[in-house]
Scaffold this motif. Structure first.
Motif, PDB file in Angstrom:
ATOM      1  N   TRP A 143       0.854  -1.180   0.000  1.00  0.00           N
ATOM      2  CA  TRP A 143       0.000   0.000   0.000  1.00  0.00           C
ATOM      3  C   TRP A 143       0.891   1.232   0.000  1.00  0.00           C
ATOM      4  CZ3 TRP A 143      -0.204   3.245   4.492  1.00  0.00           C
ATOM      5  CH2 TRP A 143       0.500   2.746   5.611  1.00  0.00           C
ATOM      6  N   ASP A 146       3.083   7.586   3.131  1.00  0.00           N
ATOM      7  CA  ASP A 146       3.823   8.807   2.800  1.00  0.00           C
ATOM      8  C   ASP A 146       5.326   8.537   2.686  1.00  0.00           C
ATOM      9  OD1 ASP A 146       4.075   8.314   5.451  1.00  0.00           O
ATOM     10  OD2 ASP A 146       3.404  10.279   6.144  1.00  0.00           O
ATOM     11  N   PHE A 147       5.752   7.264   2.717  1.00  0.00           N
ATOM     12  CA  PHE A 147       7.153   6.925   2.481  1.00  0.00           C
ATOM     13  C   PHE A 147       7.364   6.780   0.974  1.00  0.00           C
ATOM     14  CE2 PHE A 147      10.839   3.881   2.677  1.00  0.00           C
ATOM     15  CZ  PHE A 147      11.725   4.777   3.252  1.00  0.00           C
ATOM     16  N   SER A 148       8.610   6.894   0.544  1.00  0.00           N
ATOM     17  CA  SER A 148       8.890   6.914  -0.899  1.00  0.00           C
ATOM     18  C   SER A 148       8.612   5.573  -1.591  1.00  0.00           C
ATOM     19  CB  SER A 148      10.338   7.337  -1.147  1.00  0.00           C
ATOM     20  OG  SER A 148      11.217   6.489  -0.434  1.00  0.00           O
ATOM     21  N   ARG A 149       8.630   4.462  -0.848  1.00  0.00           N
ATOM     22  CA  ARG A 149       8.343   3.145  -1.440  1.00  0.00           C
ATOM     23  C   ARG A 149       7.095   2.581  -0.778  1.00  0.00           C
ATOM     24  NH1 ARG A 149      11.054   3.862  -5.678  1.00  0.00           N
ATOM     25  NH2 ARG A 149      12.378   5.539  -4.949  1.00  0.00           N
ATOM     26  N   SER A 150       6.303   1.803  -1.538  1.00  0.00           N
ATOM     27  CA  SER A 150       5.093   1.203  -0.973  1.00  0.00           C
ATOM     28  C   SER A 150       5.458   0.307   0.208  1.00  0.00           C
ATOM     29  CB  SER A 150       4.365   0.385  -2.040  1.00  0.00           C
ATOM     30  OG  SER A 150       3.872   1.247  -3.049  1.00  0.00           O
ATOM     31  N   ARG A 151       4.601   0.266   1.205  1.00  0.00           N
ATOM     32  CA  ARG A 151       4.845  -0.540   2.410  1.00  0.00           C
ATOM     33  C   ARG A 151       4.092  -1.871   2.327  1.00  0.00           C
ATOM     34  NH1 ARG A 151       9.287   0.694   4.124  1.00  0.00           N
ATOM     35  NH2 ARG A 151       9.286   0.627   1.873  1.00  0.00           N
TER      36      ARG A 151
END
Lengths: 275, 275
Positions: A143, A146-151
């Protein structure tokens, strides 16, 4: 133009579909997973589950069930420990993304292997008792936060559980999967929309108008909409990354963001009526 | 009979073998997993790793890397945050059983996919840069605690990681596995025993006397001893449960407990000398 207030009945989250199965387990102990403290118990009770327990309740009963998690004061304060060696759990529902994967997987393995109990002998062979039902509400592997890679999402937790279960028992455990892109979830959403429509009109809707899906995830949002026969619009503000190639499921339309997607859908329907 | 004090050099834990690879990574940033707060960093530094980081360091740098773990005050106090988007991690060592599976798996996936960095573009295709080395120290799926059923071990964490990695990337990630029953670990233990022997005698040991393995886990202790050519004794006080059928790996002898096992081994060796 008046701005209507959003009602709870207008919102469908991944776990909202559990309202439709709650009656089956209303009076039985169930294990509910995901979220902080006992927030998930409150959601489950709101849906009609009268005896919902969390893995933190299990730890408050016996800390040695999982020695790698020390209960925080607020976790202890909201826990409802019972004797889980004498409280047969009928079903396990993964509502939200679990916070404590190892505790949750350990307790799931315990409950399933001892037919609902914890710390009791394993009964892997079929018995006269119903096996514990296992239900996941959201299959998303990833998903966009707001981090640069999907979590990692709840789908990753399901993969982790099944891999551990397979390693320990020798086979994966049968489970029910709700959430996008499953047919059940799109049918449930249509039912909710139909009810909204009937409430607005004060009478049963004769014909369901077209339903548009706007989403950021080709493998959940778009795949599900395509399967349900809804026109689908893929936005570029989330999981889907156009630099990684075309989407794995083709949408009816692609839009920069949700506002543009909604505008396109309205224009398309207005144009259709004008034809 | 004098009772000698136990020396640190006489103890081999699953992760002790990492002493022998520390020189390779002494000056490079590495990720070290398992245990509470930054205890694992201290162990790693004691082995010669000068730049050992934990996943709690990563979270102290950017909490949004894993939004489902709030750092505890003691975790924050012992964390050493650096800019992990500019600190290339060379290797990941799983020392102890991880406490925070989801945080650890997320950070492992990040580090591996971005070739050592976190939050940077993924580089799944081979590049001129060395891939991140991944090392697990203990393959045990289960271990016997004071709870009535065996608990999940580091092997279960490895299964969970590989399942998630496979789901996200499409293949499992190559890794090195130390610990029982691997040959490396039995060879390392023999080296430690030989050094002890030489220290006792003050000169190189001419011939290594027989080494006996006493253990509770057929699939690690006994399998490894059999592979290394050591006589093996299986005890009934742990993972092995005689009511579940014969052990998956056949020991030289079975004993009720460790005291009985040691007595049997001594009697056997004394008898052998008397022959």
């Amino acid at each position: 133009m008046a701005c209507a207030q959003l009602q709870i009945s207008q919102i469908v989250q991944a776990h909202t579909i559990l309202k439709s199965v709650a009656h089956k387990y209303a009076d039985k102990p169930v294990l509910v997973l995901g979220g902080r403290n006992d927030d998930v118990r409150k959601v489950a009770e709101g849906y009609g589950f009268k005896h919902a327990y969390t893995t933190l309740d299990v730890l408050a009963w016996k800390p040695e069930v999982w020695p790698y998690h020390d209960l925080l004061p607020e976790e202890r304060a909201t826990a409802k420990p019972v004797d889980f060696s004498r409280t047969p759990i009928s079903a396990i529902f993964v509502f939200h993304d679990p916070r404590n994967w190892s505790l949750d997987i350990q307790v799931m393995v315990d409950v399933i292997r001892s037919r609902g109990l914890i710390g009791e002998p394993y009964l892997d062979a079929p018995a006269d008792q119903q096996p514990v039902e296992l239900v996941f509400c959201n299959p998303d592997l990833l998903w966009k936060s707001d981090f640069s890679r999907s979590r990692l999402g709840q789908g990753a937790f399901r993969e982790a559980f099944q891999a551990v279960y397979q390693a320990v028992v020798g086979k994966t455990y049968p489970h029910v999967q709700y959430g996008k892109p499953t047919t059940e979830t799109y049918k449930f959403a249509e039912k909710v929309l139909r009810e909204q429509l009937e409430e607005l009109h004060g009478s049963p809707a004769e014909q369901m108008p077209p339903v548009y899906m706007v989403g950021d995830n080709p493998e959940s949002d778009i795949a599900g909409a395509n399967g349900a026969g809804w026109p689908s619009i893929l936005v570029r503000t989330g999981v889907y990354d156009p630099t990684q190639g075309p989407p794995t499921h083709t949408p009816t339309h692609t839009a920069e963001n949700v506002a543009e997607a909604v505008r396109w859908a309205i224009d398309r329907e207005v144009g259709r009526k004008a034809d």
